[in-house]
Structure formats: C-alpha cells, structure tokens
Scaffold this motif. Sequence first.
Motif, PDB file in Angstrom:
ATOM      1  N   LEU A 128       5.964   1.382  -3.134  1.00  0.00           N
ATOM      2  CA  LEU A 128       7.365   1.615  -2.783  1.00  0.00           C
ATOM      3  C   LEU A 128       7.397   2.490  -1.542  1.00  0.00           C
ATOM      4  O   LEU A 128       6.957   3.654  -1.564  1.00  0.00           O
ATOM      5  CB  LEU A 128       8.115   2.287  -3.934  1.00  0.00           C
ATOM      6  N   LEU A 129       7.871   1.925  -0.441  1.00  0.00           N
ATOM      7  CA  LEU A 129       7.933   2.652   0.820  1.00  0.00           C
ATOM      8  C   LEU A 129       9.121   3.604   0.827  1.00  0.00           C
ATOM      9  O   LEU A 129      10.117   3.379   0.143  1.00  0.00           O
ATOM     10  CB  LEU A 129       8.042   1.667   1.982  1.00  0.00           C
ATOM     11  N   PRO A 130       9.039   4.664   1.629  1.00  0.00           N
ATOM     12  CA  PRO A 130      10.136   5.642   1.640  1.00  0.00           C
ATOM     13  C   PRO A 130      11.419   5.078   2.214  1.00  0.00           C
ATOM     14  O   PRO A 130      11.427   4.103   2.966  1.00  0.00           O
ATOM     15  CB  PRO A 130       9.602   6.755   2.551  1.00  0.00           C
ATOM     16  N   LYS A 156       2.620   8.253   9.416  1.00  0.00           N
ATOM     17  CA  LYS A 156       1.752   8.350   8.243  1.00  0.00           C
ATOM     18  C   LYS A 156       2.492   9.115   7.153  1.00  0.00           C
ATOM     19  O   LYS A 156       3.099  10.166   7.421  1.00  0.00           O
ATOM     20  CB  LYS A 156       0.468   9.104   8.596  1.00  0.00           C
ATOM     21  N   TYR A 157       2.404   8.617   5.920  1.00  0.00           N
ATOM     22  CA  TYR A 157       3.128   9.223   4.815  1.00  0.00           C
ATOM     23  C   TYR A 157       2.164   9.652   3.708  1.00  0.00           C
ATOM     24  O   TYR A 157       1.220   8.920   3.389  1.00  0.00           O
ATOM     25  CB  TYR A 157       4.124   8.231   4.225  1.00  0.00           C
ATOM     26  N   PRO A 158       2.397  10.830   3.114  1.00  0.00           N
ATOM     27  CA  PRO A 158       1.632  11.176   1.916  1.00  0.00           C
ATOM     28  C   PRO A 158       1.876  10.136   0.822  1.00  0.00           C
ATOM     29  O   PRO A 158       2.942   9.516   0.766  1.00  0.00           O
ATOM     30  CB  PRO A 158       2.187  12.538   1.496  1.00  0.00           C
ATOM     31  N   VAL A 159       0.909   9.964  -0.062  1.00  0.00           N
ATOM     32  CA  VAL A 159       0.974   8.966  -1.130  1.00  0.00           C
ATOM     33  C   VAL A 159       0.992   9.680  -2.473  1.00  0.00           C
ATOM     34  O   VAL A 159       0.211  10.616  -2.693  1.00  0.00           O
ATOM     35  CB  VAL A 159      -0.228   8.004  -1.061  1.00  0.00           C
ATOM     36  N   GLY A 175      10.448  11.027   1.197  1.00  0.00           N
ATOM     37  CA  GLY A 175       9.481  10.811   2.263  1.00  0.00           C
ATOM     38  C   GLY A 175       8.056  10.563   1.827  1.00  0.00           C
ATOM     39  O   GLY A 175       7.118  10.779   2.609  1.00  0.00           O
ATOM     40  N   PHE A 176       7.862  10.075   0.590  1.00  0.00           N
ATOM     41  CA  PHE A 176       6.518   9.749   0.110  1.00  0.00           C
ATOM     42  C   PHE A 176       6.396   8.248  -0.117  1.00  0.00           C
ATOM     43  O   PHE A 176       7.368   7.583  -0.508  1.00  0.00           O
ATOM     44  CB  PHE A 176       6.222  10.473  -1.202  1.00  0.00           C
ATOM     45  N   ILE A 177       5.198   7.711   0.117  1.00  0.00           N
ATOM     46  CA  ILE A 177       4.898   6.355  -0.319  1.00  0.00           C
ATOM     47  C   ILE A 177       4.447   6.441  -1.771  1.00  0.00           C
ATOM     48  O   ILE A 177       3.516   7.181  -2.107  1.00  0.00           O
ATOM     49  CB  ILE A 177       3.797   5.710   0.545  1.00  0.00           C
TER      50      ILE A 177
END
Length: 726
Positions: free
Chosen positions: A490-492, A500-503, A534-536
């Motif tokens: 699930l993308l932010p 780049k996003y934290p997971v 803002g997290f993946i």
Amino acid sequence: MRFFLTLYLGLMLSAAAEHGFAERINGTLRKDYVKQSAAIRNLNLKPYWAEDGSSFIYRKEIKGGQRYIIVDAKTGEQKEAFDHKIMEEFFASQDKKMELHHMVFGEGYFEFRIKGDRETYQWDGEQVIKVDSPRKKQQEEQERMHRGPVSPDGKWRVDFREHNVVLVELEKGEKILTSDGKPDHYYAQVKWAPDSSRFAVMKVKAGQRRMVTVVESSPKDQLQPKVHSWRYDKPGDVIDTRAPWVFYVDGRDPLAPDLSLIENPFSLGKVWWRSDSKRLSYDYVERGYGKYYVLEADTEARSHRIAVREESDTYIFVGGNSYRYDVNDGEEYIWASERDGWNHLYLIDGKTGAVKNQITKGEWVVFDVERVDEDNRRILFIAGGMEKGKDPYYRKYYWINFDGTGLVELTPGDGTHELFLSPDDQVYLDKYSRYDMAPVYELRNLKSGSLIKEILRVDLEELKATGWQAPIAFTAKDRDGKFDVWGYVLLPKDFEPKKKYPVIENIYAGPHDQHVYKPFTVWRGAITDLAHRGFIMVRIDGKGTGKRCKEFSHFCYKNIVDAGFPDRIKWMKEAAKKYPQMDLERVGIYGGSAGGQNSTGALLFHGDFYKVAVSDCGCHDNRMDKIWWNEQWMDWPIGPHYAEQSNVTNASKLKGRLLLTVGEMDRNVDPASTYQLASALLKAGKEYELIVVPSADHGAGEQLYPRCRRVQFFEKWLGAPAPMSN
C-alpha cells in the motif's frame, strides 16, 4: 540503560511537551477517513428474503439518503419496496431515523424494526402499522417449552446433588444413582436419549484450574484499586478431563466409558444420541492435537468403538480445518482431512471407518462446508486455490456430489466471494470484490450457478477522486523457491515516485488462518493510518500461516518463532525491485496479540533487517498464554522448544527500537506476558518504551493515545520520505 513508562488514563492525554500530538495526528487521519468513506456507498448490501424465497429487499445507499429496493428472485427485476415519503414522515413524527434493522416478509406485507428500537412495524402497502412480532411470540413459546434436564417424555428429571447423580421420577419419587462423586471428581451435564430410556452424563475430573489475577489500578467506581481473578489454563497445566457415563431409567447398571480409547483427552465434543436411542456418539481430541476420533458407544450391546480415526505426526487443526457431518444418522460421515497434504473432504463408512471415496481432490484447499444436501447427495463448499495463477485465498463456492463427481462452480467472478442463499434454495445473491474492485452483487441460480441478473456494481470513481489508492497485490516465492507467498503493498497518500519511503509491515502470523484481508475496503485501520502519514505499508502471509497445503501451514509446528520471517524478508526484497521507492534500510513492523509476539520477535531474531517495532498485548512466551491456542501448534507435553522460542528468554538479543503496549485488564493474553518481557529487557540493559493502559482489555494499543504514539514512534525512528539518490 534507559526505560520509558507511559501511563494512559482513559482518553486523557499527558500535559507534558507532547500535549495535543494525538489530537493533531488523529484529527488529520479522521478527516481523510470521513472524506473517503463518504465517497463510496453500498459496500455492505444485505438481502432480506421473503419467507418463500420469491423476492428480497435491500437497502440502497444514494447521495443524501437511502432507498429500499425489492428484487424479484426469478427475474432480478427491481423496484422501490414502498413509498419512502410516507415511511420517512411516519418515523420523523416519532423522532426516529428510518433505517431498517430487522426485516421479515409475510403475505402482502413485510415486518421490520428500525435500529435502536424494540418495537415491530409492518408496511401493508399503504401505511406503517405498529404490531406484535409473531417471531417474538414464537421465541417465547420455545423458551417456555425448553425442558433442560427433564426427559423428552416429561416423566424424568436428572439432578446433581453433592456431586452425584439423582434420577427423579416426577410423579413418584427419586433414586440416587451414584455415591462416588467428589468436589474434584463429579458428575455434570445431561443428554437424554430421544426415547427417554437412558441418558448420558459427564464425569469430570478437576485439574489444577489456574487463575490469573490482576490489579485494576484505576477503576471507575471507586478510588482504591481492585483485584480481579479469572480461570485461565496455560500450556502444561493439569486440566479438567471428562468421560461419558450412560444411565438407564429401568435400573440397569450404568455403562462406563472405555478409558483406553480416551487415554489422554484434551476435549470431548458434544454428545449426540442416534435416533434409535441406543447409540451414543461424541468427538475425542487428544492432548497435543495429534488424534481426533469420532467415538461411538452402543449402549444396548454395551460396547465402544472408534467410528472415525484421524491422526497426524504434527497436529490436527480441530475447529479450523476439521469438519464432521453425520449422514443418515451416522451411516456415513463427511469428513475433512489433510491426509493427502491438502485439506479435503472424504466420505467415510460409518460402520467400518473406512474411506468410501475422496470427495474433493487436488492442489487446492477446502475452507468450509456451507451446506449438505442429503436428499440429492451433494455438498455446497467453500474452497481456495482451484484456479491456477489466481490468489489462492479467494473464497469461491462450489457444488460437488458425495462421490466426487459433478463439480459446479457457483462464483466465477474474479475476487473473493460471500453468498446469501434464498430460503427455498433456488437462488443466491453473490457478493464479490478485490483490493482494487468494489463489490459486485449478482443474482444467480443455485443449482447451476448461471447468472440471472447483475443487481448492483459499486463505482470507485468518486472515491479515487479523493486520492484513495488500492493496495497492490504482490507475489514472490518463499525462502526455498517452492511456494508462492501472497501479500500487498500500500503506497502512501500523495505518493511521489522520486522519493524513498520507510517501509512498515503489519504482521499477524498466527497459524490458525491467513491474515491478508482480501475483500475491498476503503480504510484498512492502522495500515491506512500509517500510509497516510508517509509510509509504504506491506502485509504478507508467510509460511506457517493457514489456508494452504499441509507442508506450507504445518511449518509452524513446534516452530512459532519462525513466523515466516525469511519469506517475508525475501518478499520485501523482491517487491523493492519493482517498487524501488521502498527503503529497506528503514523497515518497521507492528502487530497485536500473536502479532505482538511476532513484531518483537522481528527485532530479537531478525534485527539486521527490521529496525523498529511496536508490539501490543503480545503472547511473548507461549507458556504464558492460553492453553488451547498454544498447545495446538507447540504440542504437549511442554518441551525445551517453548523456552528456546520465547521472546522473554531471548530478550538480550534485542536490536533496534521497541515500543510495548498492554492493557492491564487483558483477559485474552495474560498481561504478565508483556510485563515479564519488560523485566527481562530491563535485566539485559535494553532500551525500550512501555505504555500500560489502565482498565483496558485485549487490543489496548488500538485506543487513541497508544495508536497515535505508534504513529509518532515510527515517525521518530524511521524518519520521513526522502529524495531518491541518482
């Protein structure tokens, strides 16, 4: 060494520097939730069938209101069920909102209640009338006729007096049938034979009967703390055992159980008398779940036998994969088994216990049986994995004959299904959906599965306009490259491909089921909360979880600690190849209950990959948790593997940042499990944070303050999205 303790008092927030952060976090998320939820309708259409199955009514949500629609079950034709203006005016005059809660059809009218109202109403085609409910009267009559321990013919009653059995002939007198009852070895529970000639009772041998005791620090009704205790058996405890005895009203000696057939019982199922009043049937589950038998006593011949035998070198998931249906009073059984490596149905000879034929077969799994049609010797069942290349967890419905022929698919739609059968078994409403497809409702023929008419298709356009994104299904091979592992990304919200996003993984690896929710939904709870911050987000069903073949699912046997982590880590690495915005240097994880155990385990055993964990109400040591869940997977007697796999005994291995939450009144998982982990972490000099929620039960971490602290904790230690490097 640093240790942080935060106490949460109801919904009152601390007046410290963090004051107001929960309102800020929750306020933003709440606005998103309200906006997106309002942008879609008819996600939970429920049919209310006419008693003859000729039609049904459903509530159709429209912009600014609702309409009740009646559907002809033969043609699928739809029209408004009544004059909505008259109905709305009637309830407005009584200061009530017209939202039907319960509905029953009659001849020329339908009867209903509205939410929050005990009164019953009818629409007779022209007006609303308040009436007495015939169903309520019927229920009261059934309750009045309930006999309890009185025999079916009304002549006898069984009493238990000083732990013994007393037979009372209602018009004459009584007779004490036993004298060996004791407080710790007593008689209880009565099941009369249909002809009233005999009855069965259970003789119970009491175990240690462990009690869990907690202190409620802040009760609502008094200043001083309260002490609470409740029964809570744990793995390895000496437990209550039961055995059925049969007594005869004509004075014959009672029939004792054959204890050699039930040497080590964990449970004995409900007693069933056959229609001849001579044969008695009940289930036996061995402690450790390695054996599951159907036992039968011939109370006339005074003999005992195993009618159906199921054994496993790992475990039998009784109550999950198991299924028993007695055909024609026990002449045959429909029986679920994993004996060929997949959970399937078998037809068993009731006299010999031999398999007459395997009903379902193939590299797919029977989830459940919806209906058995004895007259036509066919079964309506739910299965997953029959369609190659499709998600094996989709619930699909099929007919099949007892002999394994005549397989008919009833749910061809591409998604996971739920059926609503008509009372006359002629048609059904099929609801199906996927992550990325809102529900479709179709009226179909129950015999053939053929489409009569599409009733409603939910549109996603208005929802998508709000910025809503669907989870993206993703599949990768397991650690050995053998099995497909399914999950989603699930993308932010406001996702930017150049960042780049934290997971964060939301984990629940309990072996009793699969845990990636397949149907469409707008908001996936905390998963969506975190995606909007803002997290993946990812959710995965790794090895050791349910609804797959035996090799895949039974990987958890004596191996709860594994939790499929090597599969999950490999899955994320494969997903990051497709979605390079996933920053696998910043991976967090959270979960509750068994997921709380798993998420802490991620930092203990896989701390090089997972960096931050939030664990709510975790069963951190399987010896501390409820007996039935833990002995099912970890077996009995208690072996060294219990301690070896405990988060508590491995606390010194902690890497990364850990937040623990627990409700001090948790009745599901002993809260001492979290406290003992906290104690072990203190002794090991490990840094962590702990939120204790006074007076809260299981799942305390989902209350406002700890839920928002979870968001804050991940934001603090995983950071924000960052530009991708060239």
